[in-house]
Design a protein around this motif. Structure first.
Motif, PDB file in Angstrom:
ATOM      1  N   GLY A 125       0.801  -1.222   0.000  1.00  0.00           N
ATOM      2  CA  GLY A 125       0.000   0.000   0.000  1.00  0.00           C
ATOM      3  C   GLY A 125       0.826   1.260   0.000  1.00  0.00           C
ATOM      4  N   GLN A 126       1.922   1.277   0.781  1.00  0.00           N
ATOM      5  CA  GLN A 126       2.740   2.488   0.837  1.00  0.00           C
ATOM      6  C   GLN A 126       3.477   2.728  -0.472  1.00  0.00           C
ATOM      7  OE1 GLN A 126       2.606   4.619   3.501  1.00  0.00           O
ATOM      8  NE2 GLN A 126       3.672   5.987   2.091  1.00  0.00           N
ATOM      9  N   SER A 127       3.879   1.653  -1.156  1.00  0.00           N
ATOM     10  CA  SER A 127       4.506   1.823  -2.467  1.00  0.00           C
ATOM     11  C   SER A 127       3.502   2.404  -3.459  1.00  0.00           C
ATOM     12  CB  SER A 127       5.034   0.479  -2.981  1.00  0.00           C
ATOM     13  OG  SER A 127       6.208   0.097  -2.293  1.00  0.00           O
ATOM     14  N   GLN A 128       2.257   1.945  -3.381  1.00  0.00           N
ATOM     15  CA  GLN A 128       1.210   2.490  -4.251  1.00  0.00           C
ATOM     16  C   GLN A 128       1.019   3.978  -3.983  1.00  0.00           C
ATOM     17  OE1 GLN A 128      -0.804   1.097  -6.558  1.00  0.00           O
ATOM     18  NE2 GLN A 128      -0.623  -1.113  -6.319  1.00  0.00           N
ATOM     19  N   VAL A 129       0.902   4.334  -2.722  1.00  0.00           N
ATOM     20  CA  VAL A 129       0.679   5.737  -2.353  1.00  0.00           C
ATOM     21  C   VAL A 129       1.847   6.609  -2.804  1.00  0.00           C
ATOM     22  CG1 VAL A 129       0.509   7.324  -0.391  1.00  0.00           C
ATOM     23  CG2 VAL A 129      -0.837   5.213  -0.411  1.00  0.00           C
ATOM     24  N   ALA A 130       3.070   6.106  -2.628  1.00  0.00           N
ATOM     25  CA  ALA A 130       4.253   6.888  -3.013  1.00  0.00           C
ATOM     26  C   ALA A 130       4.255   7.180  -4.509  1.00  0.00           C
ATOM     27  CB  ALA A 130       5.514   6.135  -2.614  1.00  0.00           C
ATOM     28  N   LEU A 131       3.853   6.205  -5.305  1.00  0.00           N
ATOM     29  CA  LEU A 131       3.815   6.413  -6.755  1.00  0.00           C
ATOM     30  C   LEU A 131       2.635   7.288  -7.158  1.00  0.00           C
ATOM     31  CD1 LEU A 131       4.810   2.813  -7.834  1.00  0.00           C
ATOM     32  CD2 LEU A 131       6.073   4.894  -8.406  1.00  0.00           C
ATOM     33  N   TRP A 132       1.503   7.081  -6.525  1.00  0.00           N
ATOM     34  CA  TRP A 132       0.294   7.839  -6.851  1.00  0.00           C
ATOM     35  C   TRP A 132       0.464   9.331  -6.552  1.00  0.00           C
ATOM     36  CZ3 TRP A 132      -3.153  10.317  -3.374  1.00  0.00           C
ATOM     37  CH2 TRP A 132      -4.340  10.774  -3.957  1.00  0.00           C
ATOM     38  N   SER A 133       1.200   9.636  -5.500  1.00  0.00           N
ATOM     39  CA  SER A 133       1.308  11.033  -5.054  1.00  0.00           C
ATOM     40  C   SER A 133       2.498  11.777  -5.656  1.00  0.00           C
ATOM     41  CB  SER A 133       1.414  11.078  -3.519  1.00  0.00           C
ATOM     42  OG  SER A 133       2.556  10.364  -3.069  1.00  0.00           O
ATOM     43  N   ARG A 134       3.256  11.124  -6.519  1.00  0.00           N
ATOM     44  CA  ARG A 134       4.404  11.789  -7.138  1.00  0.00           C
ATOM     45  C   ARG A 134       3.952  12.896  -8.082  1.00  0.00           C
ATOM     46  NH1 ARG A 134       9.045   7.415  -7.572  1.00  0.00           N
ATOM     47  NH2 ARG A 134       9.951   8.808  -9.107  1.00  0.00           N
ATOM     48  N   GLY A 135       4.828  13.847  -8.301  1.00  0.00           N
ATOM     49  CA  GLY A 135       4.492  14.938  -9.204  1.00  0.00           C
ATOM     50  C   GLY A 135       4.565  14.560 -10.674  1.00  0.00           C
ATOM     51  N   ASP A 136       5.293  13.480 -10.998  1.00  0.00           N
ATOM     52  CA  ASP A 136       5.463  13.087 -12.398  1.00  0.00           C
ATOM     53  C   ASP A 136       4.422  12.034 -12.791  1.00  0.00           C
ATOM     54  OD1 ASP A 136       6.585  11.320 -10.624  1.00  0.00           O
ATOM     55  OD2 ASP A 136       8.287  10.794 -11.884  1.00  0.00           O
ATOM     56  N   ALA A 137       3.150  12.432 -12.768  1.00  0.00           N
ATOM     57  CA  ALA A 137       2.057  11.487 -13.006  1.00  0.00           C
ATOM     58  C   ALA A 137       2.143  10.831 -14.377  1.00  0.00           C
ATOM     59  CB  ALA A 137       0.714  12.197 -12.849  1.00  0.00           C
ATOM     60  N   GLU A 138       2.531  11.595 -15.395  1.00  0.00           N
ATOM     61  CA  GLU A 138       2.611  11.039 -16.745  1.00  0.00           C
ATOM     62  C   GLU A 138       3.657   9.931 -16.811  1.00  0.00           C
ATOM     63  OE1 GLU A 138       2.738  13.607 -20.083  1.00  0.00           O
ATOM     64  OE2 GLU A 138       1.576  15.192 -19.115  1.00  0.00           O
ATOM     65  N   GLU A 139       4.791  10.167 -16.187  1.00  0.00           N
ATOM     66  CA  GLU A 139       5.851   9.163 -16.196  1.00  0.00           C
ATOM     67  C   GLU A 139       5.421   7.906 -15.453  1.00  0.00           C
ATOM     68  OE1 GLU A 139      10.376   8.575 -14.438  1.00  0.00           O
ATOM     69  OE2 GLU A 139       9.645  10.596 -14.890  1.00  0.00           O
ATOM     70  N   VAL A 140       4.769   8.091 -14.321  1.00  0.00           N
ATOM     71  CA  VAL A 140       4.289   6.946 -13.540  1.00  0.00           C
ATOM     72  C   VAL A 140       3.245   6.169 -14.333  1.00  0.00           C
ATOM     73  CG1 VAL A 140       3.043   6.242 -11.459  1.00  0.00           C
ATOM     74  CG2 VAL A 140       4.814   7.998 -11.312  1.00  0.00           C
ATOM     75  N   PHE A 141       2.370   6.898 -15.023  1.00  0.00           N
ATOM     76  CA  PHE A 141       1.350   6.241 -15.834  1.00  0.00           C
ATOM     77  C   PHE A 141       2.005   5.372 -16.913  1.00  0.00           C
ATOM     78  CE2 PHE A 141      -1.020   6.131 -19.789  1.00  0.00           C
ATOM     79  CZ  PHE A 141      -2.206   5.533 -19.389  1.00  0.00           C
ATOM     80  N   ARG A 142       2.977   5.928 -17.603  1.00  0.00           N
ATOM     81  CA  ARG A 142       3.642   5.163 -18.668  1.00  0.00           C
ATOM     82  C   ARG A 142       4.353   3.932 -18.098  1.00  0.00           C
ATOM     83  NH1 ARG A 142       4.814  10.442 -20.550  1.00  0.00           N
ATOM     84  NH2 ARG A 142       6.872  10.385 -19.557  1.00  0.00           N
ATOM     85  N   ALA A 179       0.459  -3.139 -11.013  1.00  0.00           N
ATOM     86  CA  ALA A 179       0.345  -2.131 -12.074  1.00  0.00           C
ATOM     87  C   ALA A 179      -1.098  -1.743 -12.346  1.00  0.00           C
ATOM     88  CB  ALA A 179       0.997  -2.663 -13.352  1.00  0.00           C
ATOM     89  N   THR A 180      -1.992  -2.720 -12.397  1.00  0.00           N
ATOM     90  CA  THR A 180      -3.394  -2.402 -12.690  1.00  0.00           C
ATOM     91  C   THR A 180      -4.054  -1.662 -11.525  1.00  0.00           C
ATOM     92  OG1 THR A 180      -4.016  -4.642 -11.956  1.00  0.00           O
ATOM     93  CG2 THR A 180      -3.711  -4.298 -14.311  1.00  0.00           C
ATOM     94  N   GLU A 181      -3.677  -2.015 -10.309  1.00  0.00           N
ATOM     95  CA  GLU A 181      -4.211  -1.291  -9.150  1.00  0.00           C
ATOM     96  C   GLU A 181      -3.724   0.153  -9.161  1.00  0.00           C
ATOM     97  OE1 GLU A 181      -3.996  -1.479  -4.267  1.00  0.00           O
ATOM     98  OE2 GLU A 181      -3.738  -3.328  -5.420  1.00  0.00           O
TER      99      GLU A 181
END
Length: 442
Positions: free
Chosen positions: A205-222, A239-241
């Motif tokens: 869960g914390q890894s998910q939150v860390a990625l979700w809250s990053r400023g580089d949303a486009e990069e994380v999405f890709r 990845a799907t979550e």
């Protein structure tokens, strides 16, 4: 020390603790007495009581009587919830932990990442690795993280000596790195989540939150999009979550997301990942065409059928809410006939949760046809309480007294803490506003 206050802290009785703190000296709470209370609450593991103590003026950085630093203790023990409270900076009236305290805690938590917890507990007890011991594992729910949890391991030797730890050190490391502004690659955060590969763990869960809250949303999405077809099922689940979470905020291209997710609706054979794919696809679709998920209404797993039934709310009319003018409660919407047919079919599913979800979606839709009323009426006697409640709510919203009668009857059977009481209350408020003839603002 106030014996009554200490007893309440040790019992995890947050309401009593909060009440007694109002009459406790601020000077005492800022000193040794407050530290002793904080230690008792930390050992019990009650984050609510820890929060009350910190709000009352207890210093999270003040060492305990034996010289142990509270933040370092929490990082070492793996007390994720307690540590989050100790480090919380959202209240201006709380004393804050200095950066060096966070850095020290980070190093302590990182050390656990290369350790076998059982081996380390034996070492701390001075026991040989082959010495008989009883090992207990208990799942501890994480407050404010939905279904997330951590595993508490307790090792007891034959002579009665014990040592324990909570397996949340990866979550703690991730959280501390965020607070300290340290950049961590998505691949590293994924590795932490997959170490135990438990989607319900705090590490995941914390890894998910860390990625979700990053400023580089486009990069994380890709990055996440590149993993949705990964050979590892655990990677696909993560990845799907994450794509589903990203869909809850502004994203660069919904069309791009749908192009990534659409093939997975048919190709994904893992029900956990598929559940997230459905949720993400509906999230990015917003109110629009969800015919791509209709074939999953025949999926053999009830949880998938229930997810489809719930997500089809995005393919029907706006739900009637108290915020709409009475004459606009049911807003016309061009619902594809196959969507309605699927919902009606799911409303009679053999699985009760599937029926309940389908009936909720139908009930809150802007669709009012003889067939819809027949379906809702048929389930006024459903054996499943939630299904019965949703059917009754749907008829009540369509001005059918039979529905209102059943709604109130079911409501009278619910306990005061049952969240379904809000469903009853919400429907009655809508009806009240309609009867008043007043325009109601959101």
């Amino acid at each position: 020390m106030d014996a009554q206050l200490l007893a309440a802290v040790q019992a995890g009785d947050a309401p009593t603790v909060e009440k007694l703190l109002r009459t406790t000296s601020k000077d005492a709470l800022a000193g040794d007495e407050g530290s002793r209370l904080l230690r008792a609450a930390a050992i019990v593991g009650d984050a609510d009581v820890v929060s009350d103590l910190l709000d009352a003026g207890v210093d999270p950085a003040r060492p305990w009587e034996d010289g142990v630093d509270p933040v370092s203790w929490a990082a070492d023990f793996g007390a994720y919830e307690v540590l989050c409270e100790l480090l919380y900076s959202g209240s201006s009236w709380r004393k804050q932990v200095p950066q060096h305290g966070k850095l020290a805690a980070l190093e302590i938590a990182r050390a656990w990442l290369s350790l076998d917890p059982e081996v380390e507990l034996r070492r701390r007890l001075g026991a040989h690795q082959d010495e008989p011991a009883v090992v207990e594992r208990v799942q501890v729910p994480i407050r404010d993280q939905g279904r997330r949890q951590a595993t508490r391991i307790r090792l007891t030797l034959a002579d009665g000596r014990q040592a324990e730890t909570q397996i949340a050190h990866r979550a703690i490391v991730t959280d501390l790195e965020e607070q300290l502004g340290m950049s961590v690659s998505p691949d590293e955060l994924l590795a932490r989540a997959l170490f135990h590969a438990d989607p319900e763990s705090s590490d995941w869960g914390q890894s998910q939150v860390a990625l979700w809250s990053r400023g580089d949303a486009e990069e994380v999405f890709r990055w996440a999009a590149s993993l949705v077809a990964h050979p590892s099922v655990d990677t696909r689940r993560f990845a799907t979550e994450l794509l589903h979470l990203l869909g809850c905020q502004e994203q660069p291209s919904k069309a791009q997301a749908l192009d990534v997710l659409r093939p997975r609706l048919r190709a994904e054979d893992d029900v956990v990942a598929l559940n997230s794919v459905i949720g993400a696809f509906a999230e990015y679709t917003d109110r629009g065409d969800l015919t791509d998920i209709l074939h999953l209404a025949a999926h053999p797993t009830p949880g998938i059928r229930a997810r489809v039934a719930g997500e089809l709310v995005n393919a029907i009319g706006e739900p009637p809410q108290a915020g709409h003018r009475p004459d606009l409660t049911f807003i016309p919407f061009d619902t594809p006939p196959e969507v309605l047919a699927t919902l009606i079919h799911l409303a009679s599913d053999v699985d009760a949760d599937v029926r309940a979800n389908a009936l909720l979606t139908v009930a809150e839709s802007g669709i009012d046809t003889p067939t819809v009323r027949e379906v809702l009426t048929a389930h006024l006697t459903d054996d499943h309480r939630s299904a019965r409640l949703n059917a009754a709510a749907g008829l009540a919203l369509r001005e059918d007294q039979r529905g209102l009668d059943v709604l109130r009857q079911v409501g009278s059977e619910l306990t005061p803490t049952d969240v379904r009481r809000w469903r009853v209350y919400g429907v009655e408020k809508v009806l009240e506003y309609r009867a008043s003839g007043e325009e109601v603002l959101e």
